[in-house]
Each structure stands twice: as structure tokens, then as C-alpha cells.
Design an enzyme around this catalytic site. Structure first.
Site, mmCIF file in Angstrom:
data_model
loop_
_atom_site.group_PDB
_atom_site.id
_atom_site.type_symbol
_atom_site.label_atom_id
_atom_site.label_comp_id
_atom_site.label_asym_id
_atom_site.label_seq_id
_atom_site.Cartn_x
_atom_site.Cartn_y
_atom_site.Cartn_z
ATOM 1 N N ARG A 1 9.442 4.126 17.261
ATOM 2 C CA ARG A 1 8.637 4.062 18.479
ATOM 3 C C ARG A 1 7.180 4.298 18.092
ATOM 4 O O ARG A 1 6.881 4.596 16.952
ATOM 5 C CB ARG A 1 9.143 5.007 19.592
ATOM 6 C CG ARG A 1 9.793 6.264 19.208
ATOM 7 C CD ARG A 1 8.913 7.255 18.496
ATOM 8 N NE ARG A 1 7.652 7.467 19.189
ATOM 9 C CZ ARG A 1 6.556 7.959 18.660
ATOM 10 N NH1 ARG A 1 6.518 8.307 17.384
ATOM 11 N NH2 ARG A 1 5.460 8.123 19.356
ATOM 12 N N GLY A 2 6.302 4.137 19.115
ATOM 13 C CA GLY A 2 4.872 4.209 18.818
ATOM 14 C C GLY A 2 4.365 2.778 18.707
ATOM 15 O O GLY A 2 4.975 1.942 18.017
ATOM 16 N N ALA A 3 3.251 2.506 19.397
ATOM 17 C CA ALA A 3 2.817 1.117 19.563
ATOM 18 C C ALA A 3 2.646 0.336 18.244
ATOM 19 O O ALA A 3 3.255 -0.729 18.069
ATOM 20 C CB ALA A 3 1.535 1.081 20.399
ATOM 21 N N ASP B 1 -1.030 2.802 24.057
ATOM 22 C CA ASP B 1 -0.063 1.695 23.990
ATOM 23 C C ASP B 1 -0.691 0.377 24.407
ATOM 24 O O ASP B 1 -0.258 -0.698 23.977
ATOM 25 C CB ASP B 1 1.155 2.001 24.854
ATOM 26 C CG ASP B 1 2.023 3.021 24.162
ATOM 27 O OD1 ASP B 1 1.724 4.228 24.282
ATOM 28 O OD2 ASP B 1 2.947 2.619 23.439
ATOM 29 N N ASN C 1 -0.899 5.227 27.945
ATOM 30 C CA ASN C 1 -0.315 6.009 26.853
ATOM 31 C C ASN C 1 0.839 6.820 27.442
ATOM 32 O O ASN C 1 1.113 6.739 28.652
ATOM 33 C CB ASN C 1 -1.377 6.920 26.207
ATOM 34 C CG ASN C 1 -0.883 7.558 24.918
ATOM 35 O OD1 ASN C 1 -0.362 6.856 24.032
ATOM 36 N ND2 ASN C 1 -1.009 8.861 24.780
HETATM 37 O O1 MRU Z 1 7.535 5.831 24.054
HETATM 38 P P1 MRU Z 1 6.806 5.945 22.750
HETATM 39 O O2 MRU Z 1 7.215 7.124 21.942
HETATM 40 O O3 MRU Z 1 6.860 4.648 21.976
HETATM 41 O O4 MRU Z 1 5.297 6.174 23.177
HETATM 42 C C1 MRU Z 1 4.354 6.361 22.160
HETATM 43 C C2 MRU Z 1 3.003 6.675 22.649
HETATM 44 O O5 MRU Z 1 2.743 6.754 23.838
HETATM 45 C C3 MRU Z 1 1.935 6.798 21.603
HETATM 46 O O6 MRU Z 1 0.969 7.730 21.976
HETATM 47 C C4 MRU Z 1 1.273 5.422 21.409
HETATM 48 O O7 MRU Z 1 2.240 4.433 21.198
HETATM 49 C C5 MRU Z 1 0.304 5.420 20.295
HETATM 50 S S1 MRU Z 1 1.111 5.513 18.746
HETATM 51 C C6 MRU Z 1 -0.070 5.443 17.527
#
Ligand code: MRU
Length: 352
Positions: free
Chosen positions: A45-47, A238, A248
Site C-alpha cells: 500500500r502507499g500511493a 494519494d 491522503n
Molecule cells: O491506504 P494506504 O495505506 O494505501 O494509504 C496510504 C497513504 O495515505 C499515504 O500517506 C500515501 O499513499 C502517501 S505514501 C508515500
């Protein structure tokens, strides 16, 4: 540095982020659909990380294709791209990476390449997306370090670290950049209900790096700020709309409002692949809603009574007025974001 995701000849391998910090398990995805499932279920996960995973998943899927003719191969490619695009709706890096793979495919077809040559090109492009992401994070770290106070008390939300990118991190990249440049840094990590990315992942990463880390529950941030224990906030993103409104992890908006009330600078750190100029403002960003069980349960233990309704948006939008600056790999962009973000793509020199 922690390997978030690695491409092997016959698999995409990723650390299972659902199991951290108690177990360090690597998941081997042997097909595009296994990669898509890993994104959907948040193994990864994470964008930026899901963008990299999608690109690698597409390259893997096409590498394993048995098609010999370009037409059938192209139909399969389209199917795999659609599969990746259906996994999670908010992080624009996912769609950005899929588009890059589509452009690579089109260029290869245009050049009259064979199926084998197209496979090679797709592999190379996915690897490039991975490597560029690490380089972007390091550049963000260098720019961001400039605005981190010398004696920094930083609050961050969710996990925008090495785990959420190809490596080093965006918000955590800024923190790492400041530490590497000799600044004294302590970090407060919001636990980040309901998936607990802050308590589980951010704290795990920072403790491994020897950075002073305190975990708080999300509802403690206001009291902490009131006591003067925070002088800088940095989070990831995101999707950043053309006017700077930023989606986010759910709870980011509350942190931004609290930061404004306490006159604490609130920064967003994200690569330009997170900026979506085709989305005019935050109201147009699609917000993913996830399974109610994430809220009603912790692990297998039920917290809320059966029959209670649940609202579980995975993200919220922070209006651009609350953002002091957007730290990117090309510099820090400030209001008016509608102008500065557009110029960010014009090969203007980076600015701090
Ligand atoms: O649901 P997730 O864990 O994928 O959400 C992640 C976030 O909101 C992060 O802050 C965002 O993707 C930035 S990651 C560098």
C-alpha cells in the site's frame, strides 16, 4: 534499505504490510492477478508503491503470456491494465504508472517490435518506474530537509515511508533527509485508525533507523500540539488536485486543521506523479470506501456491536489553504498552487 518490492524473473516479491511489525513475511506474486489482489488487500500500500506494483504486475503478466501474435498480446495487455486499474481508486500514481506502461507498449508496437521485444521493453519500464521513485524520494528528502526546524518535533500521519514507495519514503524521506543532514529530530507517529499504518509501519521503519519515535493515538494530536510538543507536520499524499487540495489517509484533514489552529507548518511530500492536473480540486477526487470490518474489528476481535452502521472512507481531502508547501522531487511548491503546480511540469528550475 528495506526492500519494499522486488521483481524476480517469474514473480513480484513484496513484504506483507498486513503482518508487520510482528512478522516479516515476503509474498511471491506469480501472476498479474496475484499482484492485483495484493494491491487490493493491502499486502502492499502507499500511493507510489502501488504504482510500482502495478507496473511490475503488468510486466510480469505480459512476460508470462503465451500469445505469439501482437493482436492477441495487445488484447491481453489491455485486460491486465484494466485489472490493475480496478484495484484502488484514489491514489493517482496507480493510474499514472498504468498510463506509462500503455505508452511504452504503444511505442513498441509503433516501432514494429516483436512480442519478445515488447516484453523486454515492459520489464525495463517497470524497473525504471521503480528506480525513479527511489531517486524522487531522495530528492524530496533533500529539499524537505531545508524547511525542517533545526530542533524538530515532527508529527506525521499514516505511513509515507520506504514501505509506501520503492524506498526511502516521501514524508519519512523528508525526516530521513533532515536526520542525515544533522538536524535533531523527534517524531510523533499517529497510529492511524483503522489500518494502523502509523503505529505498525511508520514506527517500525523509524525505530529500525534509530530515530526517536513516539506513537500516539489519533485523538491525542490536539493535546500534543497544545502543549507545544510539535513544530512541524509532514504527510504524504494519494492525489493532489490542480489547485493543491490533497487527498491522503483519513485523519490527515483533522491534523491539518489542528496544525492551523496552533500555527504549525503543515507540509505535504509527494512526487509529481501524485499531482493530477486533470482533477481540478479535491471535490473531484474519488475517495475509496473500504470494508466495514476494518472499523468494527481489530484482527479477529469485534469492537462494535453487530448491527451498528459503519462509514469507512480510506482517505480525506485537505484543502490547499491549510498547506504550507508541497515538497516534490523538483522543489517545494507554495500557494498559489494552481499556478505553481502547473509550472512544476514545465521544466522550471526547482525552488525552495
Ligand atoms: O491506504 P494506504 O495505506 O494505501 O494509504 C496510504 C497513504 O495515505 C499515504 O500517506 C500515501 O499513499 C502517501 S505514501 C508515500
Amino acid at each position: 534499505m528495506l526492500p519494499t518490492i522486488v521483481r524476480e524473473a517469474d514473480a513480484v516479491v513484496m513484504i506483507d504490510q498486513r503482518k508487520l511489525p510482528s512478522q516479516e513475511i515476503y509474498v511471491r506474486c506469480k501472476s498479474a492477478s496475484e499482484v492485483a489482489k495484493a494491491i487490493r488487500t493491502m499486502v502492499i500500500r502507499g500511493a507510489p508503491a502501488i504504482g510500482v506494483a502495478a507496473a511490475m504486475g503488468i510486466a510480469l503478466g505480459m512476460r508470462k503470456s503465451k500469445s505469439t501474435g501482437t493482436q492477441k498480446f495487445a488484447a491481453e495487455f489491455q485486460h491486465v491494465c484494466d485489472l490493475m486499474a480496478s484495484t484502488r481508486p484514489t491514489a493517482v500514481n496507480l493510474f499514472w504508472a498504468i498510463d506509462r506502461m500503455k505508452r511504452t507498449f504503444a511505442a513498441a508496437v509503433q516501432a514494429g517490435e516483436s512480442v519478445e521485444q515488447i516484453k523486454d521493453r515492459l520489464d525495463r519500464e517497470a524497473e525504471l518506474i521503480h528506480d525513479e521513485d527511489v531517486a524522487s524520494c531522495r530528492a524530496m528528502g533533500a529539499f524537505g530537509a531545508e524547511v525542517v526546524p533545526a530542533d524538530a518535533k515532527i508529527l506525521t500521519h499514516c505511513n509515507a515511508g520506504a514501505l509506501a514507495t520503492a524506498g526511502y519514503g516521501t514524508a519519512l524521506g523528508v525526516i530521513r533527509g533532515a536526520v542525515e543532514r544533522g538536524k535533531h529530530v523527534v517524531v510523533f507517529a499517529d497510529e492511524t485508525r483503522p489500518f494502523l499504518q502509523g503505529a505498525r509501519l511508520t514506527a517500525w521503519e523509524l525505530v529500525r533507523d534509530g530515530i526517536d519515535t513516539t506513537v500516539i493515538t489519533d485523538n491525542m494530536a490536539g493535546a500534543l500540539m497544545r502543549q507545544g510538543k510539535v513544530n512541524f507536520v509532514v504527510v504524504g499524499a494519494d492525489r493532489i488536485a490542480a489547485n493543491g487540495d490533497t487527498a491522503n489517509k483519513i485523519g490527515t484533514y483533522s491534523v491539518a486543521v489542528l496544525a492551523r489552529e496552533h500555527q504549525i507548518p503543515f507540509y505535504v511530500a509527494a512526487p509529481l506523479s501524485t499531482v493530477d492536473l486533470s482533477t481540478p480540486d479535491g471535490a473531484h477526487i474519488p475517495i475509496e470506501e473500504r470494508n466495514a470490518k476494518e472499523v468494527t474489528h481489530v484482527g479477529s476481535a469485534r469492537l462494535a456491536p453487530a448491527g451498528a452502521k459503519v462509514w469507512n472512507p480510506a482517505f480525506d481531502v485537505t484543502p490547499h489553504e491549510l498547506i504550507a508547501g508541497i515538497i516534490t522531487e523538483r522543489g517545494i511548491f507554495r500557494a498559489p498552487f494552481a499556478e505553481t503546480l502547473t509550472r512544476a511540469f514545465d521544466h522550471e528550475p526547482a525552488r525552495v
